[in-house]
Write an enzyme that holds these catalytic residues in place. Structure first.
Site, PDB file in Angstrom:
ATOM      1  CB  SER A  90      57.076  -4.613  45.604  1.00 56.52           C
ATOM      2  OG  SER A  90      57.238  -4.869  46.973  1.00 56.52           O
ATOM      3  CG  ASP A 101      64.676  -5.791  44.365  1.00 52.84           C
ATOM      4  OD1 ASP A 101      63.491  -5.557  44.654  1.00 52.84           O
ATOM      5  OD2 ASP A 101      65.432  -6.450  45.104  1.00 52.84           O
ATOM      6  CG  ASP A 103      61.602  -9.895  44.026  1.00 53.71           C
ATOM      7  OD1 ASP A 103      62.826  -9.888  44.171  1.00 53.71           O
ATOM      8  OD2 ASP A 103      60.813  -9.361  44.825  1.00 53.71           O
ATOM      9  CG  ASP A 158      66.719  -9.867  43.525  1.00 49.80           C
ATOM     10  OD1 ASP A 158      67.836  -9.420  43.209  1.00 49.80           O
ATOM     11  OD2 ASP A 158      66.166  -9.610  44.602  1.00 49.80           O
ATOM     12  CE  LYS A 219      56.262  -2.623  49.836  1.00 50.88           C
ATOM     13  NZ  LYS A 219      56.681  -3.136  48.508  1.00 50.88           N
ATOM     14  CE1 TYR A 228      57.577  -3.554  53.722  1.00 49.56           C
ATOM     15  CE2 TYR A 228      59.895  -4.124  53.551  1.00 49.56           C
ATOM     16  CZ  TYR A 228      58.629  -4.067  52.999  1.00 49.56           C
ATOM     17  OH  TYR A 228      58.420  -4.522  51.723  1.00 49.56           O
TER      18      TYR A 228
END
Length: 928
Positions: A90, A101, A103, A158, A219, A228
């Site tokens: 995202s 978070d 990624d 992450d 989303k 989702y």
């Protein structure tokens, strides 16, 4: 000037019309609503994350240099090694909400390994980041995609890793270059696929700003409507992003609001399973597996395929099942109706984002799946595994004729309890919340964001991590100790014409903590009913259970990480799953479905399709042998082979568990027709001596060879074409065997007299056959009940069945005495048991064959359910049985006329005792 009309995607665009003033105004209203819903981050937070990524880039370069220096590489290599941070998900797409978070992927050159990353990166992060900046750091190297989970100055990171088969990774590296995929293993390929898909996706949309606005809206809508989450069978963030990108390609000049309005109609009415493709698939010399239903039969079963644009193309929605597809389309249709009204000014954008009514209105009945552990870390692993498997339970429920809809809620509810003993833990596992800790709030799994839970949920059994648990959990056994649970809820909608009932909870039984602030738990409707007989103290009224019962084995983890035995207490209420299992397969979720009332008494009926054929064969062997004496061995063998062909085909075509059990039962009868006939044919076709010995040895060798090859081929077919093809191939092989037998079997073997109804009536002991078949069937069923749980024998029905079966065995002995005394046909004359050789051989074969089959089945459960191997991996581990079984039979066939048979029997019996002993002592963590 005309707008240049470039084709976006695989088909021409629908419209190149520029936005109207009304559409621009609606787009501004949409953005304003998204801001009110908290979907845009503050500028200072955006700058903070950008600065953090710059810092992580410096750390990545230093990490690569540190590894190079540690390995004493030349300075020239150290200086040019590089290293780069990529973002994906995202954040990379630019459609993230505050608190989301980031990624990230560390890309390193070939001389940096994954082991280096997990060993050295944590210390480098602590050294190069400001003191106290790292609030949390959890490396998860065993994950499906290994990561280091970080919380840095309030930002979730992450941190993933991959290395490329190149000497250096410059800052200018373009991850879209497919040549970078050469030499990567599966984990490295999966890791690199994240940023490759995100970059490709952004390159394939006409207007990135429009795409991001629309994706934020979609989303938010999907999360609010509980559709989702890839793990539980709904599209994940990337899949929703690809759907939005496809609509953007069809309307290149449209505003974000128009894309949202068009989205629900286009995707909701899409001609599934036609795939969503953002670009034509491409080939590459590395020949990785790409999504292609023409080449890979399993790809044909994807109901809503959404294909990633980066090579190798994969299906991002392979977990979607019939029910989740139905729910998604219903929600898309509902949202389409709302956006139509928004377009005409009859509704507002906030109406699109109203929360789901899953617990308040959508369903009346619910099933709950609860897992529990005595330490947080153990529960993170165990609950992740349960989440990865509970979707399979829902798929099983979807096949029930009595269930119209079975929908899994896309989040689990994590609770903490305080328990003093096993009884309180047992009560908690069955839904009792009276021991729940009052000072700890119930959290959903998406809010907890535990990296271990997520890793295991994505990777299933392959990612289960053995933990040491909480060593302090049992320091004072007299004080309440923490006990952690995670519960998943499945909404059930029963079919209108259903006559079956489930032992399930109704909506007014749900815990209060599943309802959000402002939501009210449904109340039980008051009905005028006749006065019921008062309950005896301690008695509970239970709903009637007919036709089906669903069971989940509840497993807790001890402080040492060793699974404890599942709970066996049956409890009514919210948690409608109870376990009476103490077998190895109880370490996994066990579903019991599609079975009649006679097998819904807390027994594990999932083993019936496996065992029913052998049980049926054993119960009808004596009768089949008698029939062969009358009609002829060749005729009966051909009948059995033909029946086996049709039953194998029918098993593959089965759609419910009850159908599979019925056809497997008939297959057992077919096998019983073939076995004594084959022995008779060999006896008649070969004279006593070496030839007959070798013939029987070849027949015996066929068992391990057939078992091993069948198991291996079944594993290959299960992992590729589907389990049905195991039965289809069996049907083909049996058909070929039938044709060859009809052509080659000698016609003069055995009795060839004319078969008449009189001979069938007088020369076969039908009464004795019925008595022994019914007795053995009842006894086999009761032994199955006992093997599942000794508690089952306390039920009156099972006591009666066992008593009747034992009584029938006595009656059978008396009937044999009568038949033999009157000179009439007897299945097994009592005088035959006076022959010590015959009796001892029968006992020996009974025990050895039982042990062999038990080890065979337990071994299969051990490899798949304990060690978490797939069907093919488990099948490969049985290959030694093919070799040893074949060699042993042929050696015995060659030597039996030279060596005393009793020595061979003694040696083989001792060897048969060794195998169960080894299985009893084997350690689950031991390598093959």
């Amino acid at each position: 000037m005309a707008v240049p009309q470039r084709q976006w995607g695989t088909t021409p665009s629908i419209s190149w019309t520029l936005p109207t003033d009304k559409e621009i105004s609606q787009n501004e209203e949409l953005i304003g609503e998204l801001k009110r819903q908290g979907q845009y981050e503050a500028p200072n937070e955006i700058e903070k994350k950008q600065a953090l990524l710059v810092q992580l880039q410096k750390i990545a370069v230093e990490f690569v240099k540190h590894v190079c220096r540690r390995k004493n590489l030349p300075q020239s290599i150290i200086d040019s090694a590089g290293g780069k941070i990529f973002t994906y998900g995202s954040y990379c797409l630019g459609a993230y909400a505050p608190g989301s978070d980031i990624d990230t992927l560390v890309v390193a050159p070939r001389h940096v390994s994954r082991e280096d990353f997990f060993e050295l990166m944590p210390s480098i992060l602590e050294r190069m980041l400001p003191p106290g900046a790292i609030e949390e750091m959890k490396p998860v190297p065993e994950a499906y995609v290994p990561i280091i989970k970080l919380m840095i100055s309030g930002t979730d990171i992450d941190l993933n890793f991959t290395r490329l088969a190149v000497p250096s990774v410059p800052f200018s590296l373009d991850v879209k270059d497919t040549n970078l995929l050469r030499g990567l293993d599966d984990r490295e390929l999966r890791a690199l696929n994240g940023p490759r898909v995100a970059d490709e996706l952004l390159q394939l949309v006409p207007q990135k700003k429009t795409f991001r606005t629309a994706l934020r809206a979609i989303k938010l809508w999907a999360q609010r409507r509980a559709v989702y989450g890839n793990i539980v069978g709904f599209p994940g963030g990337v899949a929703w992003g690809m759907l939005v990108a496809r609509v953007c390609q069809l309307y290149p000049q449209a505003t974000g609001s128009v894309i949202v309005m068009k989205f629900f109609r286009i995707i909701g009415r899409w001609n599934w399973p036609q795939p969503i493709l953002l670009k034509e698939s491409e080939d590459h010399p590395i020949q990785a597996r790409v999504w292609n239903p023409r080449l890979y039969p399993t790809d044909k079963y994807h109901l809503m395929p959404i294909i990633t644009p980066a090579y190798p193309a994969m299906c991002a929605t392979h977990n979607i099942g019939p029910t989740t597809k139905k729910i998604i389309i219903q929600e898309l249709e509902r949202a389409g109706d709302i956006t139509d009204k928004i377009s005409f000014g009859k509704m507002q954008w906030r109406d699109l984002f109203t929360k789901h009514t899953y617990f308040t209105q959508d369903y009346r009945y619910y099933l709950s799946v609860t897992s529990g552990s005595i330490s947080k870390e153990a529960q993170a692993s165990w609950s992740g595994f349960v989440e990865s498997r509970v979707r399979l339970l829902v798929q099983s429920l979807e096949g029930q004729g009595s269930i119209a809809v079975a929908r899994l809620f896309n989040k689990g509810f994590a609770r903490e309890h305080k328990c003093k003993d096993e009884d309180e833990i047992d009560a908690v596992l069955h839904g009792d919340l009276q021991y729940q800790a009052t000072n700890v709030k119930t959290e959903t799994t998406d809010n907890i964001k535990d990296p271990l839970h997520n890793a295991v949920a994505q990777g299933g059994a392959d990612a289960v991590v053995a933990t040491n648990g909480n060593g302090e959990a049992a320091t004072n056994v007299h004080e309440p100790q923490p006990f952690y649970t995670t519960t998943y809820y499945i909404g059930i909608e029963l079919a209108q014409d259903s006559t079956k009932k489930l032992d399930i909870s109704e909506h007014y039984d749900l815990p209060l903590d599943v309802f959000a602030p402002g939501e009210e738990r449904p109340t039980k409707a008051k009905k005028k009913t006749a006065l019921k007989k008062p309950l005896v103290p301690g008695q509970k009224r239970n709903r009637e259970v007919t036709g089906m019962e669903v069971k989940i084995s509840v497993l807790t983890l001890s402080p040492t990480g060793v699974p404890r035995q599942p709970s066996t207490r049956s409890r009514s209420g919210i948690t409608s799953f109870n376990s009476a299992d103490d077998r190895p397969e109880a370490h996994h979720i066990t579903t019991t479905i599609f079975f009649p009332p006679t097998v819904t008494d807390k027994s594990d009926t999932t083993r019936w399709p496996v065992t029913i054929q052998a049980l049926t064969c054993g119960c009808t062997l004596l009768l089949a042998g008698s029939i062969a004496d009358v009609v002829g061995a060749r005729r009966l063998y051909l009948l059995g082979a033909l029946l086996q062909t049709f039953t194998s085909l029918a098993c593959g075509l089965s759609r419910t568990g009850i159908q599979l059990i019925v056809f497997r039962t008939v297959a057992g009868i077919a096998a019983s027709l073939c076995l004594p006939s084959a022995v008779s044919i060999i006896n008649g076709a070969f004279k006593p001596g070496r030839g007959r010995n070798l013939a029987f040895a070849a027949m015996g060798a066929g068992q391990p060879v057939g078992f091993g090859l069948g198991l291996t081929l079944g594993g290959v077919l299960t992992e590729s074409a589907g389990w049905q093809w195991g039965f289809y191939v069996s049907a083909i092989i049996n058909g070929v065997v039938f044709a060859l037998s009809a052509w080659q079997l000698p016609r003069n073997v055995g009795r060839v007299e004319e078969v008449t109804w009189r001979r069938l009536r007088e020369e076969i002991d039908w009464i004795g056959a019925c008595i022994i078949s019914v007795a053995l069937a009842m006894l086999s069923y009761e032994l199955a009940v006992v093997s599942t749980s000794s508690r089952g024998m306390r039920e009156a029905r099972n006591i009666v069945l066992l008593s009747v079966s034992l009584a029938l065995l006595v009656v059978f002995v008396g009937w044999m005495h009568r038949q033999e005394k009157e000179g009439k046909p007897a299945l097994i004359p009592n005088s035959l048991w006076k022959d010590k050789v015959f009796t001892s051989i029968c006992i020996n074969v009974f025990l050895v064959w039982g042990a062999f089959n038990a080890v065979e089945q337990i071994g299969n459960f051990f490899f798949q359910n304990i060690q978490g191997l797939n069907a093919l991996q488990a099948a490969v581990r049985f290959l030694p049985a093919i070799i040893t079984g074949f060699v042993a039979n042929m050696v015995v066939g060659l030597l039996v006329h030279r060596i005393r048979a009793n020595w061979i029997v003694v040696i083989s019996t001792l060897l048969s005792c060794t195998s169960p002993l080894l299985m009893a002592l084997v350690r689950p963590k031991s390598t093959y």
